[in-house]
Motif scaffolding. Structure first.
Motif, mmCIF file in Angstrom:
data_model
loop_
_atom_site.group_PDB
_atom_site.id
_atom_site.type_symbol
_atom_site.label_atom_id
_atom_site.label_comp_id
_atom_site.label_asym_id
_atom_site.label_seq_id
_atom_site.Cartn_x
_atom_site.Cartn_y
_atom_site.Cartn_z
ATOM 1 N N UNK A 425 -18.031 12.182 -6.139
ATOM 2 C CA UNK A 425 -17.072 12.844 -5.244
ATOM 3 C C UNK A 425 -16.139 13.766 -6.014
ATOM 4 N N UNK A 426 -15.909 14.962 -5.448
ATOM 5 C CA UNK A 426 -14.916 15.878 -6.020
ATOM 6 C C UNK A 426 -13.502 15.527 -5.561
ATOM 7 N N UNK A 427 -13.386 14.630 -4.614
ATOM 8 C CA UNK A 427 -12.112 14.063 -4.142
ATOM 9 C C UNK A 427 -11.128 15.136 -3.679
ATOM 10 N N UNK A 428 -11.662 16.203 -3.113
ATOM 11 C CA UNK A 428 -10.781 17.319 -2.733
ATOM 12 C C UNK A 428 -9.684 16.903 -1.755
ATOM 13 N N UNK A 429 -10.086 16.178 -0.706
ATOM 14 C CA UNK A 429 -9.078 15.819 0.311
ATOM 15 C C UNK A 429 -8.019 14.905 -0.294
ATOM 16 N N UNK A 430 -8.477 13.978 -1.144
ATOM 17 C CA UNK A 430 -7.524 13.084 -1.811
ATOM 18 C C UNK A 430 -6.516 13.911 -2.620
ATOM 19 N N UNK A 431 -7.033 14.906 -3.366
ATOM 20 C CA UNK A 431 -6.125 15.719 -4.190
ATOM 21 C C UNK A 431 -5.191 16.559 -3.331
ATOM 22 N N UNK A 432 -5.725 17.104 -2.234
ATOM 23 C CA UNK A 432 -4.855 17.869 -1.329
ATOM 24 C C UNK A 432 -3.717 16.981 -0.806
ATOM 25 N N UNK A 433 -4.059 15.721 -0.515
ATOM 26 C CA UNK A 433 -3.008 14.798 -0.052
ATOM 27 C C UNK A 433 -1.984 14.535 -1.148
ATOM 28 N N UNK A 434 -2.479 14.440 -2.381
ATOM 29 C CA UNK A 434 -1.556 14.189 -3.498
ATOM 30 C C UNK A 434 -0.602 15.366 -3.699
ATOM 31 N N UNK A 435 -1.143 16.587 -3.554
ATOM 32 C CA UNK A 435 -0.277 17.775 -3.681
ATOM 33 C C UNK A 435 0.775 17.753 -2.572
ATOM 34 N N UNK A 436 0.350 17.461 -1.354
ATOM 35 C CA UNK A 436 1.335 17.392 -0.255
ATOM 36 C C UNK A 436 2.359 16.297 -0.492
ATOM 37 N N UNK A 437 1.907 15.185 -1.044
ATOM 38 C CA UNK A 437 2.846 14.097 -1.326
ATOM 39 C C UNK A 437 3.929 14.597 -2.296
ATOM 40 N N UNK A 438 3.490 15.361 -3.307
ATOM 41 C CA UNK A 438 4.469 15.884 -4.270
ATOM 42 C C UNK A 438 5.414 16.884 -3.588
ATOM 43 N N UNK A 439 4.864 17.715 -2.696
ATOM 44 C CA UNK A 439 5.714 18.701 -2.003
ATOM 45 C C UNK A 439 6.724 17.990 -1.101
ATOM 46 N N UNK A 440 6.250 16.964 -0.395
ATOM 47 C CA UNK A 440 7.141 16.299 0.568
ATOM 48 C C UNK A 440 8.134 15.375 -0.091
ATOM 49 N N UNK A 441 7.781 14.812 -1.263
ATOM 50 C CA UNK A 441 8.649 13.757 -1.815
ATOM 51 C C UNK A 441 9.502 14.208 -2.988
ATOM 52 N N UNK A 442 9.269 15.420 -3.502
ATOM 53 C CA UNK A 442 10.073 15.839 -4.645
ATOM 54 C C UNK A 442 11.537 15.965 -4.225
ATOM 55 N N UNK A 443 12.437 15.241 -4.885
ATOM 56 C CA UNK A 443 13.852 15.299 -4.459
ATOM 57 C C UNK A 443 14.437 16.681 -4.697
ATOM 58 N N UNK A 444 15.438 17.045 -3.916
ATOM 59 C CA UNK A 444 16.142 18.312 -4.100
ATOM 60 C C UNK A 444 16.800 18.354 -5.449
#
Ligand code: XUL
Ligand code: CO
Length: 444
Positions: A425-444
């Motif tokens: 598996x290239x795990x693309x969807x998993x990685x896309x979710x990880x990127x979104x997690x970083x975007x949504x959870x990175x503190x101000x």
């Protein structure tokens, strides 16, 4: 004379709870440490002189809409240039950034001859040098405009007429001298009309030989004057011409290799040019980083519905984070930075609109930097990439890459051990979710 009288100096960092009616940064805090380095030193934000101060807000269907008193054609051109320079430095210091960039013709009016243009520019460059000493502003890059004047309609270095080539050489030599004198950190060449409108009248091989000769002369002159900044080429696939030779980073790379110019130039990647070439900003940066070509960035974006260069302010953390990630993966900027080669929309006629565009764009870059740093620190993408290519790090993979197996030995090996590898598996969807997690959870 104060031009932006209503704007505080400098615009403060106020965080997420800032009053939306007052100009302030929500994320960009110059002293904040990101991965142990100051945000200001990592982003190296620059303002461009041309779109911000030298463009009246005209388009191909209509006249200028902006309030830029120094562009009034009835004024004495040198007096107007001084007024423009004062407004530009007032803007830089109120915005609170450290870098700017200009073309020769942005800063001083063209004279009736090359000699007169040169003396106009010298006078304005000396004056800019004094303002830089007073304010601490630095020159990110200088460049010569080799595309606006009618003499350059068929290109500058790639023009069929060698006298146009020579005229361009005079402008570039003088702007390299000026950039050097101001302590500029880079010198940029954007091949605005180095391309063709029709192949019916064009010899592509002839034109690329000319361009290579011009660039060799530039690299040689850099050494003659002892300029230690970086020479940058700015890829763009088309506009204003139908086809431009510096199409994208990979094309520029191939061109430099073909003419023995590798190591002399790096690339200035513009977000909007990347998308016009059919790539993403992330792609262009990753290609440049992987091939030791990465130099600097023009941060302006396009509009997904338009096929032309709209030069809008960056406002998508989703888009910028991945490009900034690749920049950080490569170790960050060296002499480069994020230049705002941005244009206001024609209806943005209030003086403070220029601030709103830059403040929002800088906050977008600051937030993207935090996201990219979080992804890098967590090794989210690098761990996956390491795992994916692990087979090439040792054994057969490493020996094949090193060149010690030929095709026959490799084929015999595959048959002898009866290779039957299965898909992973290239795990693309998993990685896309990880990127979104970083975007949504990175503190101000
Ligand atoms: C044009 C462009 C230029 C260069 C400098 O698309 O990007 O402003 O950055 O000549
Ligand atoms: Co640009």
């Amino acid at each position: 004379m104060e031009f932006f009288a209503d704007v505080p100096e400098p615009i403060p960092f106020a965080g997420a709870t800032a009053d939306p009616d007052r100009l302030s940064f929500q994320v960009y805090d110059p002293d904040r440490l990101v991965g142990g380095r100051r945000m200001e030193d990592l982003l190296r934000i620059g303002v461009c002189y041309w779109h911000s101060f030298n463009w009246p807000g005209s388009d191909i269907f209509g006249a200028g809409t902006f309030d830029r008193p120094w562009l009034d054609p009835s004024l004495d051109p040198m007096g107007a240039a001084r007024h423009k320079q004062d407004a530009a430095f007032e803007f830089f210091t109120k915005l609170g950034v450290r870098h700017f960039s200009f073309h020769d013709v942005d800063m001083a009016p063209e004279g009736a001859s090359l000699r007169e243009s040169r003396s106009n520019l010298d006078e304005m460059v000396d004056r800019a040098g004094e303002k830089m000493a007073d304010t601490g502003m630095k020159l990110l890059w200088g460049t010569a405009n080799l595309f606006s004047h009618p003499r350059y309609a068929a290109g500058a270095a790639t023009n069929p007429d060698p006298e146009v080539f020579a005229h361009a050489a005079a402008q570039v030599r003088h702007m390299m001298d000026a950039t050097h004198r101001l302590g500029g950190e880079n010198y940029v060449l954007w091949g605005g009309r180095e391309g063709y409108e029709t192949l019916l009248n064009t010899r592509m091989r002839q034109e690329s030989d000319q361009l290579a000769r011009f660039l060799s002369m530039v690299a040689e002159y850099k050494r003659q004057i002892g300029f230690t900044g970086t020479l940058l080429l700015e890829p763009k696939p088309q506009e204003p011409t139908k086809h431009q030779y510096d199409y994208d980073s990979a094309t520029v790379h191939g061109f430099l290799e073909r003419y023995g110019l590798q190591g002399e130039f790096r690339v200035n990647i513009e977000v909007n040019h990347a998308t016009l070439s059919g790539h993403s900003f992330q792609h262009e940066v990753a290609y440049a980083v992987d091939n030791d070509l990465f130099g600097s960035v023009d941060a302006n974006r396009g509009d997904p519905q338009n096929g032309w260069d709209t030069d809008q302010f960056p406002n998508s953390v989703d888009e910028m984070s991945l490009g900034v990630y690749e920049i950080l993966r490569g170790g960050g900027f060296d002499t480069g930075g994020f230049l705002f080669d941005t244009k206001l929309r024609r209806q943005s006629v209030d003086r403070c609109d220029l601030f709103h565009g830059h403040v929002g764009g800088i906050d977008t870059l600051a937030r993207s930097l935090l996201v990219a740093d979080a992804l890098l620190q967590a090794e989210t993408l690098e761990a996956e990439r390491d795992r994916r290519y692990a087979g090439w790090a040792e054994g057969m993979g490493a020996e094949v890459l090193a060149g010690s197996w030929d095709l026959g030995r490799l084929a015999d090996h595959a048959v002898d051990v009866d290779l039957n590898p299965s898909a992973v598996s290239g795990r693309q969807e998993h990685l896309e979710n990880e990127v979104n997690r970083a975007i949504w959870s990175t503190p101000h």
